[in-house]
Design an enzyme around this catalytic site. Structure first.
Site, PDB file in Angstrom:
ATOM      1  N   GLY A   1     -40.672   6.834  -5.069  1.00  0.00           N
ATOM      2  CA  GLY A   1     -39.942   6.679  -6.324  1.00  0.00           C
ATOM      3  C   GLY A   1     -39.825   5.225  -6.693  1.00  0.00           C
TER       4      GLY A   1
ATOM      5  N   PHE B   1     -15.992   1.504 -21.319  1.00  0.00           N
ATOM      6  CA  PHE B   1     -16.678   2.741 -20.958  1.00  0.00           C
ATOM      7  C   PHE B   1     -15.640   3.735 -20.453  1.00  0.00           C
ATOM      8  CE2 PHE B   1     -21.205   4.048 -20.245  1.00  0.00           C
ATOM      9  CZ  PHE B   1     -21.772   3.267 -21.239  1.00  0.00           C
TER      10      PHE B   1
ATOM     11  N   GLN C   1     -22.968  16.968 -14.120  1.00  0.00           N
ATOM     12  CA  GLN C   1     -22.284  16.332 -15.253  1.00  0.00           C
ATOM     13  C   GLN C   1     -22.848  16.758 -16.598  1.00  0.00           C
ATOM     14  OE1 GLN C   1     -22.384  11.781 -16.064  1.00  0.00           O
ATOM     15  NE2 GLN C   1     -20.287  12.297 -15.463  1.00  0.00           N
TER      16      GLN C   1
ATOM     17  N   HIS D   1     -22.646  15.508 -20.343  1.00  0.00           N
ATOM     18  CA  HIS D   1     -22.269  14.325 -21.112  1.00  0.00           C
ATOM     19  C   HIS D   1     -21.694  14.773 -22.448  1.00  0.00           C
ATOM     20  CE1 HIS D   1     -22.590  10.552 -23.303  1.00  0.00           C
ATOM     21  NE2 HIS D   1     -22.922   9.925 -22.184  1.00  0.00           N
TER      22      HIS D   1
ATOM     23  N   LEU E   1     -29.616  12.018 -25.669  1.00  0.00           N
ATOM     24  CA  LEU E   1     -28.335  11.347 -25.433  1.00  0.00           C
ATOM     25  C   LEU E   1     -27.975  10.357 -26.538  1.00  0.00           C
ATOM     26  CD1 LEU E   1     -26.141  10.848 -23.109  1.00  0.00           C
ATOM     27  CD2 LEU E   1     -27.354   8.713 -22.793  1.00  0.00           C
TER      28      LEU E   1
ATOM     29  N   THR F   1     -25.473   7.355 -26.405  1.00  0.00           N
ATOM     30  CA  THR F   1     -24.769   6.680 -25.303  1.00  0.00           C
ATOM     31  C   THR F   1     -23.253   6.617 -25.486  1.00  0.00           C
ATOM     32  OG1 THR F   1     -24.525   4.595 -24.109  1.00  0.00           O
ATOM     33  CG2 THR F   1     -25.270   4.406 -26.365  1.00  0.00           C
ATOM     34  N   GLU F   2     -22.578   6.665 -24.318  1.00  0.00           N
ATOM     35  CA  GLU F   2     -21.128   6.486 -24.292  1.00  0.00           C
ATOM     36  C   GLU F   2     -20.748   5.108 -24.848  1.00  0.00           C
ATOM     37  OE1 GLU F   2     -19.220   8.245 -20.837  1.00  0.00           O
ATOM     38  OE2 GLU F   2     -18.226   6.343 -20.459  1.00  0.00           O
TER      39      GLU F   2
ATOM     40  N   ARG G   1     -15.883  11.730 -18.379  1.00  0.00           N
ATOM     41  CA  ARG G   1     -16.808  12.614 -19.104  1.00  0.00           C
ATOM     42  C   ARG G   1     -16.470  14.093 -18.948  1.00  0.00           C
ATOM     43  NH1 ARG G   1     -22.507   9.418 -17.905  1.00  0.00           N
ATOM     44  NH2 ARG G   1     -22.047   7.768 -19.402  1.00  0.00           N
TER      45      ARG G   1
ATOM     46  N   HIS H   1     -26.569  16.152 -18.033  1.00  0.00           N
ATOM     47  CA  HIS H   1     -26.953  14.740 -18.041  1.00  0.00           C
ATOM     48  C   HIS H   1     -27.250  14.161 -16.666  1.00  0.00           C
ATOM     49  CE1 HIS H   1     -27.044  10.617 -19.381  1.00  0.00           C
ATOM     50  NE2 HIS H   1     -25.996  10.289 -18.648  1.00  0.00           N
TER      51      HIS H   1
ATOM     52  N   ARG I   1     -19.037  11.536 -12.230  1.00  0.00           N
ATOM     53  CA  ARG I   1     -19.440  10.125 -12.243  1.00  0.00           C
ATOM     54  C   ARG I   1     -18.879   9.429 -13.471  1.00  0.00           C
ATOM     55  NH1 ARG I   1     -23.598   7.186 -14.912  1.00  0.00           N
ATOM     56  NH2 ARG I   1     -24.703   9.031 -15.678  1.00  0.00           N
TER      57      ARG I   1
ATOM     58  N   SER J   1     -23.849   4.755 -12.405  1.00  0.00           N
ATOM     59  CA  SER J   1     -25.063   5.227 -11.742  1.00  0.00           C
ATOM     60  C   SER J   1     -26.066   4.103 -11.527  1.00  0.00           C
ATOM     61  CB  SER J   1     -25.721   6.339 -12.551  1.00  0.00           C
ATOM     62  OG  SER J   1     -26.975   6.599 -11.997  1.00  0.00           O
TER      63      SER J   1
HETATM   64  C1  FAD Z   1     -30.593   9.040 -21.363  1.00  0.00           C
HETATM   65  C2  FAD Z   1     -29.879   8.504 -20.153  1.00  0.00           C
HETATM   66  C3  FAD Z   1     -29.119   7.339 -20.244  1.00  0.00           C
HETATM   67  C4  FAD Z   1     -28.449   6.851 -19.130  1.00  0.00           C
HETATM   68  N1  FAD Z   1     -27.716   5.703 -19.248  1.00  0.00           N
HETATM   69  C5  FAD Z   1     -27.074   5.206 -18.163  1.00  0.00           C
HETATM   70  C6  FAD Z   1     -26.310   4.006 -18.258  1.00  0.00           C
HETATM   71  O1  FAD Z   1     -26.226   3.381 -19.313  1.00  0.00           O
HETATM   72  N2  FAD Z   1     -25.689   3.559 -17.151  1.00  0.00           N
HETATM   73  C7  FAD Z   1     -25.754   4.210 -15.951  1.00  0.00           C
HETATM   74  O2  FAD Z   1     -25.165   3.755 -14.978  1.00  0.00           O
HETATM   75  N3  FAD Z   1     -26.503   5.338 -15.828  1.00  0.00           N
HETATM   76  C8  FAD Z   1     -27.158   5.846 -16.897  1.00  0.00           C
HETATM   77  N4  FAD Z   1     -27.903   6.990 -16.774  1.00  0.00           N
HETATM   78  C9  FAD Z   1     -28.160   7.540 -15.434  1.00  0.00           C
HETATM   79  C10 FAD Z   1     -29.226   6.692 -14.739  1.00  0.00           C
HETATM   80  O3  FAD Z   1     -30.176   6.259 -15.677  1.00  0.00           O
HETATM   81  C11 FAD Z   1     -29.965   7.443 -13.624  1.00  0.00           C
HETATM   82  O4  FAD Z   1     -29.056   8.111 -12.809  1.00  0.00           O
HETATM   83  C12 FAD Z   1     -30.763   6.456 -12.773  1.00  0.00           C
HETATM   84  O5  FAD Z   1     -31.575   5.630 -13.591  1.00  0.00           O
HETATM   85  C13 FAD Z   1     -31.612   7.159 -11.727  1.00  0.00           C
HETATM   86  O6  FAD Z   1     -32.404   6.194 -11.104  1.00  0.00           O
HETATM   87  P1  FAD Z   1     -33.249   6.520  -9.793  1.00  0.00           P
HETATM   88  O7  FAD Z   1     -33.898   5.253  -9.380  1.00  0.00           O
HETATM   89  O8  FAD Z   1     -32.386   7.219  -8.820  1.00  0.00           O
HETATM   90  O9  FAD Z   1     -34.337   7.581 -10.273  1.00  0.00           O
HETATM   91  P2  FAD Z   1     -35.440   7.562 -11.435  1.00  0.00           P
HETATM   92  O10 FAD Z   1     -35.322   6.403 -12.331  1.00  0.00           O
HETATM   93  O11 FAD Z   1     -35.379   8.919 -12.039  1.00  0.00           O
HETATM   94  O12 FAD Z   1     -36.782   7.390 -10.650  1.00  0.00           O
HETATM   95  C14 FAD Z   1     -37.336   8.419  -9.876  1.00  0.00           C
HETATM   96  C15 FAD Z   1     -38.671   7.966  -9.345  1.00  0.00           C
HETATM   97  O13 FAD Z   1     -39.140   8.923  -8.414  1.00  0.00           O
HETATM   98  C16 FAD Z   1     -40.500   9.212  -8.670  1.00  0.00           C
HETATM   99  N5  FAD Z   1     -40.783  10.567  -8.174  1.00  0.00           N
HETATM  100  C17 FAD Z   1     -40.063  11.699  -8.369  1.00  0.00           C
HETATM  101  N6  FAD Z   1     -40.637  12.731  -7.735  1.00  0.00           N
HETATM  102  C18 FAD Z   1     -41.752  12.252  -7.109  1.00  0.00           C
HETATM  103  C19 FAD Z   1     -42.764  12.830  -6.325  1.00  0.00           C
HETATM  104  N7  FAD Z   1     -42.804  14.125  -6.039  1.00  0.00           N
HETATM  105  N8  FAD Z   1     -43.746  12.022  -5.866  1.00  0.00           N
HETATM  106  C20 FAD Z   1     -43.767  10.705  -6.160  1.00  0.00           C
HETATM  107  N9  FAD Z   1     -42.826  10.101  -6.934  1.00  0.00           N
HETATM  108  C21 FAD Z   1     -41.829  10.871  -7.380  1.00  0.00           C
HETATM  109  C22 FAD Z   1     -40.636   9.057 -10.175  1.00  0.00           C
HETATM  110  O14 FAD Z   1     -41.969   8.814 -10.539  1.00  0.00           O
HETATM  111  C23 FAD Z   1     -39.751   7.833 -10.401  1.00  0.00           C
HETATM  112  O15 FAD Z   1     -40.482   6.655 -10.141  1.00  0.00           O
HETATM  113  C24 FAD Z   1     -28.551   7.522 -17.887  1.00  0.00           C
HETATM  114  C25 FAD Z   1     -29.307   8.683 -17.788  1.00  0.00           C
HETATM  115  C26 FAD Z   1     -29.950   9.190 -18.914  1.00  0.00           C
HETATM  116  C27 FAD Z   1     -30.691  10.470 -18.801  1.00  0.00           C
END
Ligand code: FAD
Length: 565
Positions: free
Chosen positions: A10, A113, A229, A231, A241, A243-244, A275, A342, A377, A382
């Site tokens: 990831g 927020f 969650q 939203h 979305l 945003t908040e 939320r 969300h 959350r 996050s």
């Molecule tokens: C629209 C939106 C707005 C948001 N805004 C905010 C905000 O303003 N502030 C905040 O704190 N949070 C926010 N969040 C939540 C936050 O963005 C996410 O919780 C966070 O970015 C998740 O990051 P991550 O690194 O855990 O996973 P991700 O960014 O989802 O990355 C997952 C990675 O895993 C890889 N992957 C998955 N499965 C496999 C597989 N089988 N094989 C190989 N690779 C794989 C994908 O390719 C990717 O690279 C928001 C969420 C959304 C949906």
């Protein structure tokens, strides 16, 4: 066979932060992602990231707000780690080039927020995730000699050695269909959440719970899976979305009577309550007939309260979303929203260094549950979670790698996964359903029965449907039988992961016979600390079914109390 000290699955914020930390810890690192790293779902994060950096703030206040937001289910030792390390992490981002918004004094600007006692959310307009992700990717390229990048590789399974340790993964190159074993001293899952289990969702198509299901299949426990969650502000048309940050800047919520109804539900925090509270308030207004729109299923979000110049500067992305996806100019008229899926608070159970109970396996970010979010959350916590625990997992894994030999990663799992994919490709169409049809039914079922309000009858119905869909998914057919960019076959694998996640969520929601955070049971409407101040852990039994056990909530300084906003 590629072999690395630290293999990260990831390349969103958690994965990239883990890779940088592990590289700085002297490890040979690989980062592997099913999409190009900057297309990871973190790119969508909008409103910002929390840290107690203003002079009148204190990390303990941030921690208390987070504990309260979690409805006292969050583990307070982990919350203390996250909130106390937040200021340093945000300043680190700023030093490596994230262009956070500054105020007129030249200091980092902070916005309000939900659930926060004062303004503590640093932001880059409403593209904060994109801004951070691109800067981290630049940093990764600086470390190209020690960080190998496998872009567009899809992990199909984890490998455990004879002693039960995680010894690496099996992955398929998306471009060619080639399957390969990757050996690793330590594997860090940073695969994101499972939003696509629901329909609609704010989450990208790639957010399919792969890492959660793969860890679960390998024997790792999942925790807090019932906590999903919703939203408060997602577009009625398609679940996108808003945003908040909009409410943080002053936008208000109105029902069909033009009433600012949050006065009834959270008189002190109003639209900036947590939320779960705001989503429930909206859903109550809708169910009691005060919704807006042709079928009364929406609520007005009035962003015209925010000065137009400020909206165009600080919320410019949602100006575009409003225009492109709802045909509304949010600077001039209210936009129709409703609660939408969300984020998942649950995931693979870890300690504060990201370590899971399986030796050599770590998890960080939305895939993980260190339980800093508990039952709910807080917005902007996050991104912080991904970075703090991504870094800590990277550091810990790199240190561990120094004193161990490369484990032997057997090719048996590779043969199993190749055979499984061949079997999917060989499926006939007779009486079978398409993967996309099963996925749609799953999403709609979860959104109907495992949403803002839940009860035993609906949850049991959802469980029966999930079990039927699991059987149907074993026969689901794919059209593309090729090897090059065969997203169809990957979709069939993702469907299996989503069904595992759905089962764990429904089983945990049935089990928790109380209302706390995002779980509101209409048949058990009160929080019941005497019986349910504990985590629900889900493991996979020998028969493949989800099994329930419990673990204690860690309480350090804040005793549970009634939650009021
Ligand atoms: C629209 C939106 C707005 C948001 N805004 C905010 C905000 O303003 N502030 C905040 O704190 N949070 C926010 N969040 C939540 C936050 O963005 C996410 O919780 C966070 O970015 C998740 O990051 P991550 O690194 O855990 O996973 P991700 O960014 O989802 O990355 C997952 C990675 O895993 C890889 N992957 C998955 N499965 C496999 C597989 N089988 N094989 C190989 N690779 C794989 C994908 O390719 C990717 O690279 C928001 C969420 C959304 C949906």
């Amino acid at each position: 066979m590629p072999a690395h000290d630290v293999l990260i699955i990831g390349a969103g914020l958690a994965g990239q932060r883990a890779a940088l930390a592990a590289a700085q810890g002297g490890a040979s690192v690989a980062i592997l992602s099913k999409v190009h790293p900057v297309r990871s779902h973190s790119v969508a994060a909008a409103g910002g990231i929390n840290a107690a950096i203003s002079v009148d703030d204190d990390w303990r206040s941030h921690a208390y707000d987070t504990v309260k937001g979690s409805d006292f289910l969050g583990d307070q030792d982990a919350i203390e780690v996250m909130c106390s390390e937040a200021p340093r992490e945000v300043m680190h981002l700023e030093h490596i080039g994230v262009t956070f918004h500054r105020n007129e004094q030249g200091l980092l600007d902070l916005r309000a927020f939900g659930g926060a006692s004062l303004k503590r959310t640093a932001y880059v307009a409403d593209i904060t995730g994109q801004a951070i992700l691109h800067v981290l990717y630049e940093q990764l390229m600086r470390h190209h000699e020690t960080v190998e990048r496998y872009e567009e590789w899809f992990v199909t399974s984890l490998i455990r050695d004879g002693e039960g340790r995680c010894a690496g993964v099996v992955a398929r190159e998306v471009r060619s269909g080639q399957m390969e074993v990757f050996a690793a001293k330590n594997t860090i899952l940073a695969c994101g959440g499972a939003g696509q289990v629901y329909s609609p969702t704010t989450n990208a198509l790639i957010v399919t719970g792969d890492g959660i299901a793969q860890a679960y299949r390998a024997g790792a426990p999942l925790m807090d899976m019932e906590m999903v969650q919703y939203h408060p502000t997602t577009l009625v048309e398609n679940g996108l979305l808003i945003t908040e940050g909009a409410r943080g800047e002053g936008a208000v919520l109105l029902n069909s009577e033009g009433e600012r109804f949050m006065e009834k539900y959270a008189p002190n925090k109003m639209e900036l309550a947590s939320r779960d509270v705001v989503s429930r308030a909206e859903q109550t207004e809708i169910l009691e007939g005060r919704g807006v729109g042709p079928d009364g299923s929406g609520i007005w979000l009035d962003i015209t309260k925010v000065p137009r110049k400020r909206t165009l500067e600080a919320l410019r992305e949602i100006v575009n979303i409003g225009k492109d996806f709802a045909g509304v100019d949010i600077t001039r008229e209210p936009i129709m929203i409703r609660p939408g899926q969300h984020y998942i608070m649950g995931g693979v159970k870890t300690d504060v260094d990201g370590a899971t109970p399986i030796e050599g396996l770590y998890a960080a970010g939305e895939v993980a549950c260190v339980s800093v979010h508990g039952g709910n959350r807080l917005g902007a916590n996050s991104l912080l979670d991904t970075l703090i625990f991504g870094r800590r997992a990277g550091e810990h894994a790199a240190a561990r790698a120094r004193s161990m030999a490369m484990p032997s990663a057997s090719r048996a799992q590779l043969h199993d996964d190749v055979a499984a994919i061949d079997a999917i490709l060989a499926r006939g169409k007779d009486g079978a359903r398409r993967v996309s049809e099963i996925k749609r039914e799953l999403g709609e079922t979860m959104n109907q029965h495992v949403a803002v309000y839940r009860d035993a009858e609906g949850l049991q119905q959802a469980l029966q449907i999930v079990k039927r869909l699991q059987e149907e998914s074993e026969r689901a057919y794919v059209d593309d039988r090729g090897t090059v960019f065969n997203q169809d076959v990957l979709g069939a694998l993702e469907l299996g992961y989503m069904l595992d996640c759905a089962e764990a969520t429904v089983v945990a929601a049935i089990e928790r016979k109380e209302s706390r955070g995002a779980q509101f049971r209409t048949d058990f409407p009160e929080r019941n600390d005497a019986e349910w101040l504990k985590h629900i852990d889900i493991t996979r039994g020998a028969d493949g079914a989800a099994q329930v056990s419990y673990s204690p909530v860690t309480i350090t300084q804040w005793q549970p109390e009634e939650r009021k906003y």
